[in-house]
Structure formats: structure tokens, C-alpha cells
Design an enzyme around this catalytic site. Structure first.
Site, PDB file in Angstrom:
ATOM      1  N   CYS A 166      -2.066  19.310 -18.256  1.00 49.17           N
ATOM      2  CA  CYS A 166      -3.296  19.671 -18.887  1.00 49.17           C
ATOM      3  C   CYS A 166      -4.288  18.431 -18.323  1.00 49.17           C
ATOM      4  CB  CYS A 166      -3.233  19.671 -20.436  1.00 49.17           C
ATOM      5  SG  CYS A 166      -1.922  20.301 -21.204  1.00 49.17           S
TER       6      CYS A 166
ATOM      7  N   ARG B 129      -5.193  22.121 -10.582  1.00 49.43           N
ATOM      8  CA  ARG B 129      -3.648  21.923 -11.311  1.00 49.43           C
ATOM      9  C   ARG B 129      -3.375  23.006 -12.239  1.00 49.43           C
ATOM     10  NH1 ARG B 129      -3.148  16.578 -12.722  1.00 49.43           N
ATOM     11  NH2 ARG B 129      -2.723  17.179 -14.740  1.00 49.43           N
TER      12      ARG B 129
ATOM     13  N   TRP C  93      -2.221  23.461 -20.431  1.00 49.54           N
ATOM     14  CA  TRP C  93      -1.271  24.175 -19.940  1.00 49.54           C
ATOM     15  C   TRP C  93      -0.190  24.301 -20.895  1.00 49.54           C
ATOM     16  CZ3 TRP C  93       0.881  26.366 -15.346  1.00 49.54           C
ATOM     17  CH2 TRP C  93       2.275  26.198 -15.222  1.00 49.54           C
TER      18      TRP C  93
ATOM     19  N   ASN D 223      -2.673  15.272 -23.723  1.00 47.28           N
ATOM     20  CA  ASN D 223      -1.780  15.982 -22.796  1.00 47.28           C
ATOM     21  C   ASN D 223      -0.453  15.124 -23.264  1.00 47.28           C
ATOM     22  OD1 ASN D 223      -3.901  16.874 -21.400  1.00 47.28           O
ATOM     23  ND2 ASN D 223      -3.791  15.518 -19.685  1.00 47.28           N
ATOM     24  N   GLY D 224       0.622  15.938 -22.759  1.00 48.03           N
ATOM     25  CA  GLY D 224       1.856  15.448 -23.168  1.00 48.03           C
ATOM     26  C   GLY D 224       2.443  16.239 -24.419  1.00 48.03           C
TER      27      GLY D 224
ATOM     28  N   GLU E 203      20.612  24.195  -1.907  1.00 43.17           N
ATOM     29  CA  GLU E 203      19.133  23.867  -2.403  1.00 43.17           C
ATOM     30  C   GLU E 203      18.646  22.744  -1.292  1.00 43.17           C
ATOM     31  OE1 GLU E 203      16.874  24.936  -3.804  1.00 43.17           O
ATOM     32  OE2 GLU E 203      15.311  23.629  -3.929  1.00 43.17           O
TER      33      GLU E 203
ATOM     34  N   LYS F 192      15.363  23.495   1.289  1.00 43.29           N
ATOM     35  CA  LYS F 192      14.200  22.789   1.200  1.00 43.29           C
ATOM     36  C   LYS F 192      13.671  22.384   2.664  1.00 43.29           C
ATOM     37  CE  LYS F 192      13.098  23.043  -1.743  1.00 43.29           C
ATOM     38  NZ  LYS F 192      12.922  24.019  -2.889  1.00 43.29           N
TER      39      LYS F 192
ATOM     40  N   GLU G 128      12.594  25.542   4.437  1.00 41.69           N
ATOM     41  CA  GLU G 128      11.279  26.300   4.095  1.00 41.69           C
ATOM     42  C   GLU G 128      10.145  25.270   4.750  1.00 41.69           C
ATOM     43  OE1 GLU G 128      10.109  27.159   0.116  1.00 41.69           O
ATOM     44  OE2 GLU G 128      11.591  25.418  -0.726  1.00 41.69           O
TER      45      GLU G 128
ATOM     46  N   HIS H  45      36.717  26.952   8.555  1.00 40.22           N
ATOM     47  CA  HIS H  45      37.065  28.440   8.771  1.00 40.22           C
ATOM     48  C   HIS H  45      36.131  28.849   9.564  1.00 40.22           C
ATOM     49  CE1 HIS H  45      40.354  28.380   6.012  1.00 40.22           C
ATOM     50  NE2 HIS H  45      39.729  27.400   5.097  1.00 40.22           N
TER      51      HIS H  45
ATOM     52  N   LYS I  53       3.881  30.874  -3.155  1.00 42.03           N
ATOM     53  CA  LYS I  53       4.218  30.188  -4.263  1.00 42.03           C
ATOM     54  C   LYS I  53       4.907  31.154  -5.319  1.00 42.03           C
ATOM     55  CE  LYS I  53       5.255  26.648  -6.761  1.00 42.03           C
ATOM     56  NZ  LYS I  53       6.461  25.932  -6.538  1.00 42.03           N
TER      57      LYS I  53
HETATM   58  O1  M6R Z   1       8.876  31.476  -9.713  1.00 41.18           O
HETATM   59  P1  M6R Z   1      10.455  31.524  -9.291  1.00 41.18           P
HETATM   60  O2  M6R Z   1      11.354  30.583  -9.640  1.00 41.18           O
HETATM   61  O3  M6R Z   1      10.870  32.879  -9.819  1.00 41.18           O
HETATM   62  O4  M6R Z   1      10.502  31.721  -7.929  1.00 41.18           O
HETATM   63  C1  M6R Z   1      11.706  31.846  -7.180  1.00 41.18           C
HETATM   64  C2  M6R Z   1      11.536  31.583  -5.533  1.00 41.18           C
HETATM   65  O5  M6R Z   1      10.549  32.242  -5.148  1.00 41.18           O
HETATM   66  C3  M6R Z   1      11.303  30.127  -5.367  1.00 41.18           C
HETATM   67  O6  M6R Z   1      12.200  29.126  -6.070  1.00 41.18           O
HETATM   68  C4  M6R Z   1      11.372  29.798  -3.981  1.00 41.18           C
HETATM   69  O7  M6R Z   1      12.605  29.776  -3.313  1.00 41.18           O
HETATM   70  C5  M6R Z   1      10.783  28.513  -3.468  1.00 41.18           C
HETATM   71  N1  M6R Z   1       9.678  28.382  -2.495  1.00 41.18           N
HETATM   72  C6  M6R Z   1      11.750  27.317  -3.225  1.00 41.18           C
HETATM   73  O8  M6R Z   1      11.032  26.184  -2.792  1.00 41.18           O
END
Ligand code: M6R
Length: 609
Positions: A2, A27, A74, A100-101, A482, A486, A489, A505, A604
Site C-alpha cells: 500500500c 505499485r 492493496w 501499511n503492513g 524454476e 527465470k 524468460e 539418459h 505479466k
Molecule cells: O499469475 P499467475 O501466477 O497465474 O501466472 C502464471 C504464469 O504466467 C507466471 O508464473 C509466469 O510463468 C511468469 N512470467 C514467470 O516468471
């Protein structure tokens, strides 16, 4: 999280507060409000939705007054609504508070206040604060605030005004940012520099445990015992854009650094190490229901799916209930065999991902109960699920998910422990050990972030490569998935993750001199096995970067670089191990000149199939 802004001075407060709040809009927030003092009374205006809605409510006429506080919310406790928006007031309407918090012990405080006749209007944790100030007020606002915060558990940045002391703002900070802005014949408070940057570049950055009293001509800082604190002025050199990122070059780096705070908030009021207990207010899975549970599905996309894979290992280990993990876009079309004796855990940072939402609806249609893990209060997923755990990571702006992922892991740890405690599938002492270890995660994450320079150097080293591989066993395997996501992407380097035992394998054929292989080895019972796989890579002259627990000297003999992470309970180690992976990806992407916060081809929130 927030946003807070407060003003006292010779100008009209309302336009200054609204402008300050707009500068915090980036934000993310779901409602906004302002409280303005003039000599006679206080005007309080709040609205769900954007600041535009709040302005429409004002109908073009700003309330008059030269002091006030404003807030963008938020939601955490209580859905987004006019009533739940800040500022909050006491019974008399004399005290207005923005916060906030998270107040961890608000339930207990609320019951105490209700027993004294206080009447509550909202569903928020914050509302206990104005009522407590009303209770303690005896002619000195700062003194009443001091008494109030001595009884608060959790995190807070607070701003308070009172018509009993017009022209004064009292504020306090514990584990949530707050600054005082120093002007000429006017002064400010704010949660973030951009809110006041157009008025002043001179600020006091309040530390945890500090309170401030501002009037138009004075700014006095005290500790929580009331002892004056001498502060030095911080001269803000950033431009407006850098200020939005808190001085970090990218939101992603800022969000990586916010993880210690995000961990703390996500666990706030939910974990109790002394009793070995987990309390999840919005989860209502009874013993009878859990005893009859045949299976748990975890369904999600992308990073959230990777969190789900870690969750499978942990839930099965602690509860002995079989868990199946599915990619939402597959799950919804494969006619999954679900019935009422199955629980579906849906994970989604945004709570709006189209495939994940469709999977949720399909599960409910077939009679299953749905528990959602999401970061956004009021999102579609949160509205449609039967049970919810919010990750209180705060808004995530960078496309690459970081703090949302690590807090999803913490949420899954809490779910596993919650079920295991109800079913009695783990001894008390084991639960206490894990929960005590969880409590240490925020500080351990902080320590880990201090080794950033080394990670930057290694990130730069891998930035010149075409392919990078990740290998791990046990929990280090889903974590590797993961890490690879990262890297690809944001840096566009081709990255693949494998269960370490799978390498020979097929994929071992791709390992040749200098090919980077990132190998987390945090699961001690599997260490020797992964070490053999690392040796297979070294025999082909791959360049191995291990991520190991502090104290593991043996690994040094077999790899090129080691990144150490603080020792924690083995089931919790992914929460820490992911941090160096995020930083490696970040620095590799920066070295390649990539647009880290907005990687190509990605959004996003993916609200289409
Ligand atoms: O909002 P969500 O967690 O449902 O989103 C899922 C994926 O689109 C999201 O995690 C995506 O893989 C990210 N860009 C990863 O960093």
C-alpha cells in the site's frame, strides 16, 4: 504494498495528497482514501477502485484544509471496498489512521476493544489502531500512538491525524518503509519517495522502531520509548523513475530484495513455533474431510506450476496423501478424474490466469473442493475458491515472478503442515522444528542477499553462453525448473532443467567444454548421488556452479564455483536456494542488455488461452 502520503503546511492538503497517491499508482492498489483537517472538522473520503473514482466522488470540489493523510490500499485483511479502504477511524471519528503492513494480533486486540464497547465498521486488521489510540489518548497524540504500538505485533508504517490536535501528524515504522519529507513551512510523511519528490528532496529515512511527529514547522523523531533521535538528512538524488524503483535499476531486483519482508508478512499471524501450530484463517479443512481425502491435485501455470511441483514433494512427505501436479492448460482439457473426495490446490500470483481459472471452475463443477494460493485479494481465483491462502508478497511489477514464487513455497509449506497437524501424520517435535526454521527464513534471505556481488560476477560469466543446464535431485529438481525458466524468460539464453539422474539418459550428449551446469545440492540425503552426476558433467569439461548448504566443503573439490546458502530445514531450502538463481538470471540478462522488467513476448498476467 500500500501507499501512504501525509501533509501539514500552508497549502491545501487535498491536491497534494491526491497527486502523491497518483505517483504511487504504479505499485498497484485496489482502493484509495484521504482525510483532510480544517480548523473545524475532518473530511474523510474513501472509494474502492482507482484514484479517479475517489476524485469523482469528490465531485470536483476538494475538501478544504492544510493537513491530511492519504492511502492507496492493496488488500490483505478484508476484500477491496469503500469501507475497508483507509483511512480508518475510531468510534468518535476524532482519530484517522493509514497503515501499511499486517497486524498479526489484531483479532485478540479487536476482542479486547469490543469488550470495552468499541464498534468496528471494517473487516481490516488496521481498524484496531484508531480504536486503540482513542482508548489511550490523554491529550498527547504521540503518547497515545506510543502506547498503541507497544501492543501491536506484526509490521506497520502508520500515519495518524486527530482533530483534537489539528496540524499534527504522528507516524511510526516497524518493518514497513516510511519517510518524513522536510519542506519550508510544510512537512510530509510518505511510504515511498516518489509521493513527495516534487515537493522536497530532503528526507529523514525512518528506521524500524522510530516514530515521528510533524507539524508545518517541525519534524521530531523519537524511538518507541519516546527518546529523541538525531537523524541526518538524506538528499534524494534519483530522478522520478529511479525513485519508483526505490533506487534499484529494475523492479525485478527491487522485488528480489523485498523477499525477506515478503516472507515475514506471508507467515505473519500464521505460524506458531512454540506450539508447532499453523493457523490459516481462510482455510476450513476439517479432520473428517481430510481423513477421507483420496488425492490432492495442484494446478497452475509457469512459475506457479513450479511452486506446485515443490509442493507435491512436501505435502506427500508430511501428510502421506498422494499429490498430482498439473499444468492448468492441460488439466482443463484432459477430463481429469476428480470427485468430492479430492482437493484441488490452485496457485496463481495474479489470480486471473485464464487457464488456471478454467481449471478451478472445472474442478468445482466436478465436485472437488478448491483451495487457492494467490497474491491478489479480490481476484477471480480468490472469489471462486472455497478456501484461500494469500501470499502477502505485495504487488509484483516485473514480469518475471520472484517474490510471488518464494512466498507460494511458504504457503505450500504451511498447507502441508496444517494438514499434517490435523491428521497427526507428523510428530509434534518435527512440526516445531520446521516452524522454528520458517521463522528464521527472512533473516537468512537477508544474509543471502549480501553475497550479491559474487552472483553478479557468475551471472556475467554465464551471460556469454548459448545454453545453460540445471540439474537437481529431490526438491532441488523442481527448483531447477524454476531457475531455468527465470534465466530463459529474461536473458533469452536457452536453459533446461533435468532431474540429475536423468542426464545420462540423453542430455549428457550436449555437455562439452565450458557449458554451464547449475547444480543445487541442498538435499543432504541425496548429496552423494548428485555428486556422481556432477562428476559425469566434469568428465565432459562442463563448467559446474553448485549451490550448497553452508559448511559443505566437500563440494568444492568437484565443481568450478560454489554459492553457499544458509542452512535450514531441508524442506524449506527451495525458499532460499531460489534467491541466487534469481540473481544469476538477473545479472546474466543485464549483462546481455535485455529489458529485464519487460521481457519480449511475455505479459505479466496471461488472461487468454
Ligand atoms: O499469475 P499467475 O501466477 O497465474 O501466472 C502464471 C504464469 O504466467 C507466471 O508464473 C509466469 O510463468 C511468469 N512470467 C514467470 O516468471
Amino acid at each position: 504494498m500500500c501507499g501512504i502520503v501525509g501533509y501539514v503546511g500552508g497549502r491545501q492538503a487535498a491536491p497534494i495528497l491526491l497527486d502523491g497517491l497518483k505517483r504511487l499508482e504504479y505499485r498497484g492498489y485496489d482502493s484509495a482514501g484521504i482525510a483532510i483537517h480544517n480548523c473545524r472538522h475532518t473530511n474523510l473520503i474513501k472509494a474502492e477502485g482507482k484514484i479517479k473514482v475517489l476524485e469523482e466522488k469528490l465531485g470536483g470540489a476538494y475538501p478544504e484544509g492544510c493537513a491530511g493523510i492519504g492511502h492507496t490500499r492493496w488488500a490483505t485483511h478484508g476484500r477491496p471496498s469503500d469501507v475497508n479502504a483507509h483511512p480508518h477511524t475510531d468510534c468518535t471519528g476524532d482519530f484517522m489512521v493509514v497503515h501499511n503492513g499486517i497486524i498479526e494480533n489484531y483479532q485478540e486486540l479487536k476482542e479486547w476493544l469490543q469488550s470495552k464497547g468499541h464498534v468496528f465498521k471494517s473487516e481490516t486488521d488496521t481498524e484496531v489502531i484508531p480504536h486503540m489510540i482513542e482508548h489511550f489518548y490523554d491529550g498527547d497524540l504521540l503518547e497515545a500512538l506510543k502506547k498503541t504500538i507497544s501492543r501491536l505485533e506484526g509490521s506497520f508504517a502508520l500515519g495518524v491525524i486527530s482533530r483534537r490536535e489539528p496540524g499534527t501528524i504522528a507516524a511510526a515504522r516497524k518493518s514497513s518503509p516510511l519517510i518524513a519529507g522536510l519542506g519550508e513551512g510544510e512537512n510530509f510523511i510518505a511510504s515511498d519517495i516518489p509521493a513527495i519528490l516534487q515537493h522536497t528532496r530532503k528526507v529523514y529515512i525512518l528506521e524500524d522502531g522510530e516514530m515521528v511527529k510533524i507539524t508545518k514547522d517541525s519534524v521530531e523523531v523519537y524511538d518507541f520509548l519516546g527518546t529523541p533521535v538525531a537523524k541526518s538528512v538524506f538528499e534524494v538524488k534519483w530522478d522520478a523513475v529511479a525513485a519508483e524503483r526505490g533506487g534499484y535499476p529494475h523492479f525485478m531486483l527491487k522485488e528480489i530484495h523485498e523477499q525477506p519482508r515478503a516472507f515475514k508478512d506471508t507467515m505473519a499471524g500464521r505460524i506458531f513455533p512454540e506450539k508447532g501450530e499453523i493457523r490459516l484463517d481462510d482455510v476450513h479443512l476439517g479432520k473428517d474431510y481430510l481423513q477421507n481425502l483420496k488425492k490432492i491435485f495442484i494446478v497452475a501455470c509457469g512459475t506457479a506450476y513450479h511452486a506446485g511441483m515443490v509442493g507435491k514433494y512436501i505435502i506427500e512427505k508430511l501428510t502421506r496423501i498422494p499429490v498430482e501436479v498439473d499444468i492448468a492448460s492441460e488439466f482443463r482439457y484432459r477430463n481429469p478424474m476428480i470427485d468430492k473426495d479430492m482437493l484441488v490446490i490452485i496457485i496463481s500470483q495474479s489470480g486471473e490466469t485464464a487457464d488456471t481459472l478454467a481449471a478451478l471452475r472445472e474442478s468445482r463443477k466436478q465436485g472437488a473442493r478448491v483451495l487457492a494460493v494467490t497474491n491478489v485479494v479480490g481476484s477471480s481465483v480468490s472469489r471462486e475458491a472455497d478456501d484461500i491462502i494469500y501470499t502477502w508478497a505485495g504487488p509484483e511489477i516485473a514480469v518475471a515472478s520472484t517474490k510471488a514464487y518464494s512466498t507460494q513455497l511458504i504457503a505450500l509449506d504451511m498447507i502441508a503442515l496444517y494438514i499434517a497437524r490435523i491428521l497427526g501424520t507428523m510428530p509434534d517435535e518435527d512440526a516445531k522444528d520446521i516452524i522454528a526454521a520458517m521463522k528464521k527464513l527472512p533473516d537468512q534471505a537477508k544474509t543471502l542477499l549480501e553475497s550479491e556481488d559474487r552472483l553478479k560476477a557468475i551471472g556475467q560469466k554465464i551471460s556469454g553462453h548459448q545454453d545453460v543446464f540445471y540439474i537437481g535431485r529431490g526438491l532441488d529438481y523442481p527448483l531447477s525448473l524454476e531457475g531455468a525458466l527465470k534465466l530463459k524468460e529474461i536473458s533469452y539464453i536457452h536453459a533446461e532443467a533435468y532431474a540429475a539422474g536423468e542426464l545420462k539418459h540423453g542430455t549428457l550428449a550436449l555437455i562439452e567444454e565450458g557449458v554451464p551446469v547449475i547444480a543445487p545440492v541442498t538435499q543432504e540425503h541425496l548429496f552423494e548421488k548428485t555428486l556422481s552426476n556432477i562428476k559425469e558433467v566434469k568428465a565432459r569439461e562442463g563448467y559446474v556452479i553448485a549451490i550448497a548448504n553452508d559448511g559443505n566443503e566437500e563440494i568444492k573439490k568437484s565443481v568450478d564455483d560454489v554459492i553457499y546458502i544458509p542452512k535450514t530445514h531441508p524442506i524449506l531450502s527451495p525458499v532460499l536456494t531460489v534467491i541466487p538463481m534469481q540473481l544469476l538470471a538477473y545479472y546474466a540478462a543485464v549483462a546481455r542488455g535485455c529489458d529485464v522488467d519487460k521481457p519480449r513476448n511475455l505479459a505479466k498476467s496471461v488472461t487468454v488461452e
